[in-house]
Design an enzyme around this catalytic site. Structure first.
Site, short mmCIF file in Angstrom:
data_model
loop_
_atom_site.label_atom_id
_atom_site.label_comp_id
_atom_site.label_asym_id
_atom_site.label_seq_id
_atom_site.Cartn_x
_atom_site.Cartn_y
_atom_site.Cartn_z
CE1 TYR A 106 -9.61 29.64 4.36
CE2 TYR A 106 -11.36 28.06 3.91
CZ TYR A 106 -10.13 28.60 3.60
OH TYR A 106 -9.43 28.12 2.52
CG HIS A 136 -8.90 27.30 -6.55
ND1 HIS A 136 -8.42 28.53 -6.18
CD2 HIS A 136 -8.97 26.58 -5.39
CE1 HIS A 136 -8.21 28.56 -4.88
NE2 HIS A 136 -8.53 27.39 -4.37
CG ASN A 248 -13.21 23.50 0.46
OD1 ASN A 248 -12.19 22.89 0.19
ND2 ASN A 248 -13.25 24.49 1.33
CE1 TYR A 332 -2.02 -24.78 -6.40
CE2 TYR A 332 -0.84 -22.75 -5.91
CZ TYR A 332 -1.06 -24.09 -5.67
OH TYR A 332 -0.33 -24.73 -4.70
NE ARG A 335 -6.10 -27.58 -7.22
CZ ARG A 335 -4.95 -27.67 -6.53
NH1 ARG A 335 -4.97 -27.74 -5.22
NH2 ARG A 335 -3.79 -27.70 -7.15
CG PHE A 381 -11.42 19.73 2.89
CD1 PHE A 381 -10.10 19.33 3.04
CD2 PHE A 381 -11.85 20.82 3.62
CE1 PHE A 381 -9.23 19.99 3.88
CE2 PHE A 381 -10.98 21.49 4.48
CZ PHE A 381 -9.67 21.07 4.60
CD GLU A 467 -4.48 23.52 1.10
OE1 GLU A 467 -4.08 22.97 0.05
OE2 GLU A 467 -5.34 24.41 1.13
#
Length: 563
Positions: A106, A136, A248, A332, A335, A381, A467
């Site tokens: 791959y 990409h 990646n 609050y 405190r 990844f 994916e």
């Protein structure tokens, strides 16, 4: 009995009464300069200025403070010899796979994502990597902050240096030289789903390395090749798998986390500082911070925050003056500050632990195992661990701002402030004082509530169902970054208001921590006598919260770091 109504401070304690020239307290040794009084000390994230110490990239021992020093400072980084050796061995294995007939590896001789079954001829392996970057690099929106891109560059170089990606040492060396010469890729911030890493952002980051894309150099945006040329550098030609090795990974998510957790640690201590000054101004009790209380609920963050508050209140003349008053309990937001601040601290410990591991993780696919002579497809990844951590980071910072705004409200509200003038101005009506800064704090806190909706529980399938579960960690990082900025400004507003408020109790002075914080705030912002725009003052104090200079100043006067 409570202290009497407010009085104006005497000349010389906090600054001239006209509000134009602050006069910080001068130590007996004459070190009156704020820069001189803020040494770099304590834990790494308390340093006001990053040190320019050279960093050896081994892929094994990068630290949060190293990332900060490179991303925002001038610290150089170089590839360690042992990392170069590991990279060379992994590269040999990738070259073997690329030239081996009949192999099906791959990203080396196959397509990507759904195209994993498509074989790529050996003569096109280099072209395959270049086209991967081009395809990409389709991010949109405003660019990431400069420091986030620089952090991602360092983190990508470090994971390649680990020796499990098969990239050549030349790739890491070019990344590090670009950092040294401040060639910073232009990277749009939207487009990553945080599954196969930060694919789109890392592609934009990588394109200038091959002479494409865009990058900043000397304050101007240039085409990638031109930016390299102006810096005296030449682009690389990618070998098999190197494009995939550049995209990646989780480095933008990790960059948000590494820089964000440093900011958040400073924010948590700034929250203790602001609370200490507000508590003085509101004439609150120190008893709820005593150690015997917190020993009965031994949460680390809670105990640390209570200890900080107790230390900063030491020597308070204001507290001594109302020690025997008839008030039983504080609100609050005063405190319970250790319980709230401490919970944020404990959450940040989890975030830090996750990010610290990720800095030196191998997040490529496939990973190259030299001893086993194998390239193994995997899912390192995937950004889910970081997505959870970044959502937690946002929540931790948001609560520090939320309780800060409540203290701010008590400071400006005459029904809650025990004698302070309405909105902390002596001439109300003509002047509005701190009325609108409280609005701003409320706005920031309200925005944070929406931003804290977790991104990490979302998922949307991509790549034709290949994916099919994604982390949305980049969205978590973007939100956390905005929450941190909002929180820093909210704390800055409280610090400004508390510094103003405590002056109305003069000539009584606060404890050591309050005095140091007050003097530092006054070195950035003079007393508000007549209304003026406070946007610049808020920005200046917020910057001091972020860069650690507020914390360094208080620690310098206290003589040791805060917990």
């Amino acid at each position: 009995m409570r202290l009497p109504s407010y009085r104006s401070p005497p000349r010389g304690w906090v600054g001239d009464r006209d509000g134009t020239r602050p006069s910080p307290r001068i130590r007996p040794d004459g070190a009156g300069s704020r820069r001189e009084r803020c040494p770099r000390r304590g834990r790494s994230y308390t340093r006001g200025v990053a040190q320019a110490t050279a960093i050896r990239l081994t892929g094994e021992d990068l630290r949060l403070e190293d990332v900060w020093a490179v991303a925002l400072g001038s610290a150089p980084a170089h590839l360690a010899p042992e990392a170069r050796g590991r990279m060379g061995a992994a590269r040999e294995l990738v070259d073997q796979a690329a030239h081996e007939r009949g192999s099906h590896t791959y990203g080396v001789n196959t397509g990507f994502g759904r195209f994993v079954s498509r074989s790529i001829p050996e003569e096109l392996t280099s072209e395959l990597q270049l086209r991967l970057l081009r395809s990409h690099a389709c991010g949109v929106g405003e660019p990431y902050p400069r420091e986030v891109v620089r952090a991602a560059m360092l983190l990508r170089a470090n994971t390649l240096a680990k020796g499990y990606s098969g990239a050549r040492a030349e790739i890491v060396e070019l990344l590090l030289t670009c950092l040294e010469r401040d060639v910073v890729p232009y990277v749009p911030s939207r487009g990553s789903v945080g599954a196969s890493g930060d694919l789109a952002p890392l592609a934009h980051l990588a394109l200038p390395l091959v002479g494409e894309g865009e990058a900043w150099f000397e304050g101007e945006l240039h085409p990638g090749a031109e930016a390299l040329a102006r810096a005296g550098l030449e682009p690389l030609t990618l070998a098999a798998k190197e494009g995939l090795s550049l995209v990646n990974g989780t480095q933008f998510m990790a960059a948000f986390g590494a820089l964000g957790v440093v900011r958040a640690h400073r924010l948590a201590r700034a929250a203790d500082i602001a609370c200490a000054v507000s508590l003085e101004a509101l004439q609150g009790s120190r008893d709820s911070f005593l150690p015997e209380v917190h020993e009965l609920r031994p949460l680390r963050g809670q105990a640390a925050s209570a200890a900080n508050l107790l230390r900063m209140l030491e020597g308070s003349a204001i507290h001594e003056a109302h020690r025997w008053c008839d008030k039983v309990q504080d609100a609050y937001s005063l405190r319970c500050a250790p319980q709230v601040h401490g919970a944020s601290r404990d959450l940040l410990d989890y975030v830090e632990a996750t990010i610290a591991i990720e800095l030196n993780a191998a997040t490529d696919n496939p990973l190259v195992f030299v001893e086993e002579r194998r390239l193994i497809s995997n899912g390192n990844f995937h950004g889910q661990p970081l997505a959870f951590a970044l959502d937690a980071l946002a929540m931790a910072a948001s609560e520090l701002a939320s309780i800060s705004e409540r203290r701010m409200e008590r400071l400006v509200n005459p029904g809650l402030s025990d004698g302070l003038p309405a909105f902390l101005t002596a001439d109300g009506g003509l002047n509005s004082g701190f009325m609108i800064p409280q609005y701003v704090a409320a706005s920031l806190v309200s925005e944070n509530k929406a931003l804290c909706h977790p991104a990490s529980v979302d998922s949307i399938p991509t790549s034709a169902g290949q994916e099919d579960h994604v982390s949305m960690g980049n969205a978590a990082g973007l939100k956390a970054w905005q929450v941190l900025e909002n929180a820093e400004h909210a704390l800055a507003i409280e610090l400004l208001a508390a510094a103003q408020a405590v002056e109305f109790l003069a000539p009584l002075e606060p404890g050591a921590g309050g005095r140091a914080a007050h003097a530092f705030v006054r070195s950035l912002s003079p007393r508000l006598v007549e209304d003026r725009p406070l946007a610049g003052d808020i920005a200046a104090v917020a910057t001091a919260v972020r860069d650690g200079s507020l914390l360094a100043a208080v620690e310098a006067d206290l003589g040791e770091p805060l917990a």
